[in-house]
Design a protein around this motif. Structure first.
Motif, PDB file in Angstrom:
ATOM      1  N   SER C  79       0.817  -1.218   0.000  1.00  0.00           N
ATOM      2  CA  SER C  79       0.000   0.000   0.000  1.00  0.00           C
ATOM      3  C   SER C  79       0.852   1.271   0.000  1.00  0.00           C
ATOM      4  N   SER C  80       2.137   1.124  -0.277  1.00  0.00           N
ATOM      5  CA  SER C  80       3.006   2.307  -0.338  1.00  0.00           C
ATOM      6  C   SER C  80       2.800   3.043  -1.658  1.00  0.00           C
ATOM      7  N   GLU C  81       2.940   4.378  -1.625  1.00  0.00           N
ATOM      8  CA  GLU C  81       2.791   5.126  -2.882  1.00  0.00           C
ATOM      9  C   GLU C  81       3.984   4.916  -3.818  1.00  0.00           C
ATOM     10  N   LYS C  82       5.040   4.309  -3.288  1.00  0.00           N
ATOM     11  CA  LYS C  82       6.220   4.032  -4.118  1.00  0.00           C
ATOM     12  C   LYS C  82       6.136   2.664  -4.781  1.00  0.00           C
ATOM     13  N   THR C  83       4.998   1.976  -4.559  1.00  0.00           N
ATOM     14  CA  THR C  83       4.852   0.611  -5.073  1.00  0.00           C
ATOM     15  C   THR C  83       3.789   0.545  -6.166  1.00  0.00           C
ATOM     16  N   LEU C  84       4.119  -0.193  -7.224  1.00  0.00           N
ATOM     17  CA  LEU C  84       3.156  -0.469  -8.297  1.00  0.00           C
ATOM     18  C   LEU C  84       2.854  -1.962  -8.282  1.00  0.00           C
ATOM     19  N   LEU C  85       1.607  -2.335  -8.567  1.00  0.00           N
ATOM     20  CA  LEU C  85       1.267  -3.740  -8.747  1.00  0.00           C
ATOM     21  C   LEU C  85       1.041  -3.993 -10.234  1.00  0.00           C
ATOM     22  N   ILE C  86       1.754  -4.982 -10.776  1.00  0.00           N
ATOM     23  CA  ILE C  86       1.532  -5.366 -12.175  1.00  0.00           C
ATOM     24  C   ILE C  86       0.883  -6.742 -12.182  1.00  0.00           C
ATOM     25  N   PHE C  87      -0.227  -6.838 -12.906  1.00  0.00           N
ATOM     26  CA  PHE C  87      -1.010  -8.059 -12.930  1.00  0.00           C
ATOM     27  C   PHE C  87      -0.851  -8.710 -14.302  1.00  0.00           C
ATOM     28  N   TYR C 139      10.084   0.056 -15.165  1.00  0.00           N
ATOM     29  CA  TYR C 139       9.452   1.144 -14.422  1.00  0.00           C
ATOM     30  C   TYR C 139      10.318   1.603 -13.241  1.00  0.00           C
ATOM     31  N   ILE C 140      11.096   0.677 -12.688  1.00  0.00           N
ATOM     32  CA  ILE C 140      11.929   1.051 -11.537  1.00  0.00           C
ATOM     33  C   ILE C 140      13.153   1.858 -11.991  1.00  0.00           C
ATOM     34  N   LYS C 141      13.737   1.450 -13.134  1.00  0.00           N
ATOM     35  CA  LYS C 141      14.994   2.064 -13.599  1.00  0.00           C
ATOM     36  C   LYS C 141      14.930   3.591 -13.655  1.00  0.00           C
ATOM     37  N   PRO C 142      13.927   4.191 -14.328  1.00  0.00           N
ATOM     38  CA  PRO C 142      13.915   5.662 -14.372  1.00  0.00           C
ATOM     39  C   PRO C 142      13.338   6.300 -13.107  1.00  0.00           C
ATOM     40  N   GLY C 143      13.029   5.495 -12.080  1.00  0.00           N
ATOM     41  CA  GLY C 143      12.544   6.055 -10.825  1.00  0.00           C
ATOM     42  C   GLY C 143      11.053   6.320 -10.779  1.00  0.00           C
ATOM     43  N   LEU C 144      10.295   5.715 -11.679  1.00  0.00           N
ATOM     44  CA  LEU C 144       8.840   5.912 -11.643  1.00  0.00           C
ATOM     45  C   LEU C 144       8.251   5.294 -10.377  1.00  0.00           C
ATOM     46  N   TYR C 145       8.789   4.151  -9.979  1.00  0.00           N
ATOM     47  CA  TYR C 145       8.402   3.497  -8.719  1.00  0.00           C
ATOM     48  C   TYR C 145       9.663   2.909  -8.095  1.00  0.00           C
ATOM     49  N   GLU C 146       9.613   2.664  -6.783  1.00  0.00           N
ATOM     50  CA  GLU C 146      10.752   2.007  -6.132  1.00  0.00           C
ATOM     51  C   GLU C 146      10.561   0.500  -6.079  1.00  0.00           C
ATOM     52  N   ASN C 147       9.304   0.087  -5.929  1.00  0.00           N
ATOM     53  CA  ASN C 147       9.006  -1.344  -5.801  1.00  0.00           C
ATOM     54  C   ASN C 147       7.875  -1.717  -6.751  1.00  0.00           C
ATOM     55  N   VAL C 148       7.968  -2.912  -7.333  1.00  0.00           N
ATOM     56  CA  VAL C 148       6.855  -3.416  -8.138  1.00  0.00           C
ATOM     57  C   VAL C 148       6.566  -4.855  -7.737  1.00  0.00           C
ATOM     58  N   VAL C 149       5.305  -5.105  -7.389  1.00  0.00           N
ATOM     59  CA  VAL C 149       4.849  -6.465  -7.118  1.00  0.00           C
ATOM     60  C   VAL C 149       4.255  -6.990  -8.421  1.00  0.00           C
ATOM     61  N   ALA C 193       3.929 -14.965  -7.912  1.00  0.00           N
ATOM     62  CA  ALA C 193       4.330 -13.563  -7.804  1.00  0.00           C
ATOM     63  C   ALA C 193       5.811 -13.430  -7.498  1.00  0.00           C
ATOM     64  N   VAL C 194       6.374 -12.308  -7.907  1.00  0.00           N
ATOM     65  CA  VAL C 194       7.722 -11.911  -7.504  1.00  0.00           C
ATOM     66  C   VAL C 194       7.676 -10.413  -7.191  1.00  0.00           C
ATOM     67  N   VAL C 195       8.681  -9.939  -6.452  1.00  0.00           N
ATOM     68  CA  VAL C 195       8.756  -8.518  -6.143  1.00  0.00           C
ATOM     69  C   VAL C 195      10.088  -7.980  -6.655  1.00  0.00           C
ATOM     70  N   LEU C 196      10.037  -6.847  -7.350  1.00  0.00           N
ATOM     71  CA  LEU C 196      11.258  -6.188  -7.798  1.00  0.00           C
ATOM     72  C   LEU C 196      11.385  -4.864  -7.056  1.00  0.00           C
ATOM     73  N   SER C 197      12.612  -4.502  -6.708  1.00  0.00           N
ATOM     74  CA  SER C 197      12.799  -3.260  -5.962  1.00  0.00           C
ATOM     75  C   SER C 197      14.221  -2.757  -6.123  1.00  0.00           C
ATOM     76  N   LYS C 198      14.380  -1.438  -5.966  1.00  0.00           N
ATOM     77  CA  LYS C 198      15.739  -0.902  -5.934  1.00  0.00           C
ATOM     78  C   LYS C 198      16.310  -0.980  -4.518  1.00  0.00           C
ATOM     79  N   ASN C 199      15.452  -1.341  -3.560  1.00  0.00           N
ATOM     80  CA  ASN C 199      15.882  -1.386  -2.157  1.00  0.00           C
ATOM     81  C   ASN C 199      16.053  -2.824  -1.683  1.00  0.00           C
ATOM     82  N   VAL C 200      17.287  -3.194  -1.364  1.00  0.00           N
ATOM     83  CA  VAL C 200      17.546  -4.567  -0.939  1.00  0.00           C
ATOM     84  C   VAL C 200      16.897  -4.850   0.415  1.00  0.00           C
TER      85      VAL C 200
END
Lengths: 202, 83, 360
Positions: C79-87, C139-149, C193-200
């Motif tokens: 539910s973070s605003e830095k997170t996108l969900l891709i279905f 989407y993460i690379k240019p900084g549009l989101y930090e995390n994507v589920v 599901a997998v999660v991608l993020s710039k934050n380890v």
């Protein structure tokens, strides 16, 4: 900064190119046939396609007719970036009828029950081997096109042929536009969500 | 025979969703595959279904199917000989 | 920028977590069963489908899968605003909403999970899952989101089952990818599901690194693969080029391997052209069936487990080489140091996609 270099609209009653209404659905002939003839498509596989694929192919032909540079790109430089609301529902309904009402599931309909088939048809027609994506969203989402074209160009593509093509109960709502790095036409506009929203309404 | 060929053309147009094609556009001797209609392997499956649904004819051997589905004439021949 | 990928999860008839599923694969267990009278004309069909007793709805599968991954993440990431969900899906829950099975389901997800951003639904036939992971990284690379589920789900419906029957594409028993006696696919259902993020630090367990990915169209036929493997070849060339790695850095390939005559033949030709046909390859379709929009996620998640455990999983159903170009099909589970793998997918519409994941 990328640019929208040409665009067009197709609905069940008219076809507009760069904002000018070019054709209206008045003739006795079928509307799709009118468009096919007008844009001199001459492609035998066209007649077998489902309605969404036909609209997509017509749309890509219109874009090419308005921007001579499109045919100069290498065969893998143009990405197809499409979206709609109802996925392949128009053909899904017909396929379901084939086994519920007409005796047996129709293979020729089944192969069109995925939204990205329109991308395949456009790729085949043009021999375009580039990136493909089909996205489904409740409403036309200009930010998706803006973000994704900016992502693809120039690392994965040099240009994007984009479309919002929704077909349901044979009613058509389609908006196609071409995105490039340079403002290659006189009417080119910067690729922004606002410009996309305005052009779509045009 | 002419009636049968006309029906076949209408049925093919309907089953293969060739919405913008008229029966008169299909010549009796035209090759259905590799010709102007650009039919392919999926359409061959559809013609098998058509034969079963409309004429009660089962074609299970694809090689035989190729011969039968060559043109409107070969299809009409096969139907009249096997019905 | 490093893009981390982890928190993989799978809900399938083989188990309710990535661990459960990987454990089943360690014993080479298939989820396949005969379902009497379920096919068109009451034909008996062989499917990787949940039993009636475990019968679960499309939305329940997605809920279970999302709750599984949230246990693997720190904080309220979804539910973070830095997170996108891709279905990722081909048909969504169209058995509940026939003409709007995808967009409406995403709206429901947004409301239910109080997502700050509209989910993005990728529906690109059988490459949807791999493509969705690629989009997430893009989407993460240019900084549009930090995390994507990224979550993918498809279930076995009458609609899809009858369709594949009409194409004579179904095998009447467990499918045999790359084998000379292969005769078609098995349909399956799963959610993964997998999660991608710039934050380890969001990952409770050490994540892996997403390296690169791309897609390409065959421009040849909408329902048959290219005879030359053109799109798959081009996609892998591009993915390798973007990765900065070379074929020798790839320790195994998770292929698409549907077990149709033409698909598997096409893959052998593409990997031969790529000079990658000596690299160990498997198809997981005889375990999970073809789960369509979920397949890319299920198979990427299992491959991530393979990498974590340094264990190559046997390509179930394979006995004798059945493609014109030789492939190095994995015949037994085997231990191997794995640093990186390639995942590929191909589908209707002539689409192909690939991605590379490596150890952090």
């Amino acid at each position: 900064m990328n640019f929208i270099t040409t665009y067009c609209h197709i609905s069940e009653d008219h076809c507009a190119v760069n904002g000018e209404v070019l054709l209206t659905n008045e003739s006795e002939n079928s509307w799709i046939r009118t468009l096919y003839d007008h844009f001199k498509i001459d492609y035998s596989k066209f007649h077998k396609m489902d309605l969404m694929s036909k609209i997509g192919v017509i749309g890509s032909e219109i874009l090419k007719s308005q921007n001579g540079k499109i045919v100069d790109y290498d065969d893998d430089e143009i990405a197809l970036v499409f979206a709609n609301k109802n996925s392949s529902a128009n053909t899904d309904v017909k396929f379901q009828q084939s086994f519920k009402e007409n005796g047996s599931p129709s293979p020729a309909l089944f192969v069109y029950t995925l939204p990205n088939i329109v991308l395949g048809e456009i790729a085949i027609k043009n021999k375009w081997y580039g990136e493909n994506i089909f996205v489904v969203s409740e409403n036309f989402d200009p930010e998706f096109y803006e973000n994704y074209c900016n992502i693809l160009i120039p690392s994965k593509a040099m240009a994007c042929a984009c479309g919002w093509v929704n077909v349901l109960n044979d009613s058509i709502e389609a908006f196609f536009f071409f995105v490039e790095k340079e403002a290659s036409t006189e009417d080119s506009l910067p690729l922004t969500s606002n410009n996309l929203l305005n052009l779509r309404k045009a | 025979m002419e009636e049968l060929k006309k029906n076949l053309k209408e049925q093919i147009i309907e089953r293969l969703n060739l919405e913008d094609v008229q029966p008169a556009d299909i010549n009796d001797n035209d090759p259905l595959f590799g010709g102007d209609l650009a039919l392919d392997s999926i359409d061959a499956l559809e013609l098998i279904v058509l034969f079963e649904n409309y004429y009660g004819l089962k074609i299970t051997d694809p090689e035989k199917g190729k011969k039968v589905f060559e043109s409107i004439n070969t299809m009409a021949d096969y139907i009249s000989k096997n019905n | 920028m490093r893009i981390y990928i982890g928190a993989e999860n799978i809900i399938s008839p083989l188990g309710k977590s990535a661990d459960d599923n990987f454990h089943a694969l360690k014993t080479n267990t298939s989820a396949g069963k005969y379902f009497e009278g379920l096919g068109f004309n009451d034909e008996t069909v062989f499917l990787m489908k949940f039993d009636q007793k475990d019968k679960t709805s499309f939305s329940q599968l997605v809920d279970d899968c999302l709750s599984g991954i949230s246990g693997k993440l720190s904080g309220k990431l979804l539910s973070s605003e830095k997170t996108l969900l891709i279905f990722s899906t081909t048909k969504g829950n169209f058995e509940s909403n026939f003409t709007n099975g995808i967009a409406s389901f995403c709206s429901d997800l947004k409301e239910k999970y109080e997502l700050k951003n509209d989910p993005l639904a990728v529906s690109n036939a059988c490459i949807s899952g791999v493509l969705a992971i690629n989009v997430a990284a893009d989407y993460i690379k240019p900084g549009l989101y930090e995390n994507v589920v990224v979550i993918g789900c498809d279930v076995v419906s009458e609609f899809v089952l009858y369709g594949f029957q009409s194409l004579f594409a179904l095998s009447d028993d467990v499918c045999r990818p790359f084998d000379e006696d292969r005769k078609g696919i098995n349909l399956g259902e799963a959610c993964a599901a997998v999660v991608l993020s710039k934050n380890v630090e969001i990952f409770k367990e050490q994540p892996l690194i997403y390296v690169s990915g791309s897609s390409s169209n065959d421009a040849n036929h909408i329902s048959g693969p290219s005879r030359t493997g053109e799109g798959l070849y081009r996609s892998v060339v591009k993915t390798l080029k973007l990765s900065g790695l070379s074929a020798k850095d790839i320790d195994f390939i998770s292929g698409h391997g549907t077990a149709t005559v033409f698909n598997d033949e096409m893959e052998s030709i593409a990997f031969d052209r790529l000079k990658m046909n000596h690299i160990p390859i498997n198809s997981l379709k005889a375990y999970f069936g073809h789960t369509l929009g979920a397949a890319g996620l299920v198979e990427t998640a299992i491959s991530m487990q393979s990498l974590r455990n340094n264990l190559l999983i046997k390509s179930l159903g394979f006995e004798n080489q059945g493609t014109s170009k030789q492939l190095n099909v994995i015949e037994e589970n085997s231990e191997k140091e794995i640093a990186a793998f390639l995942k590929t997918a191909s589908g209707f519409g002539g689409c192909n996609a690939s991605l590379i994941i490596k150890r952090a």
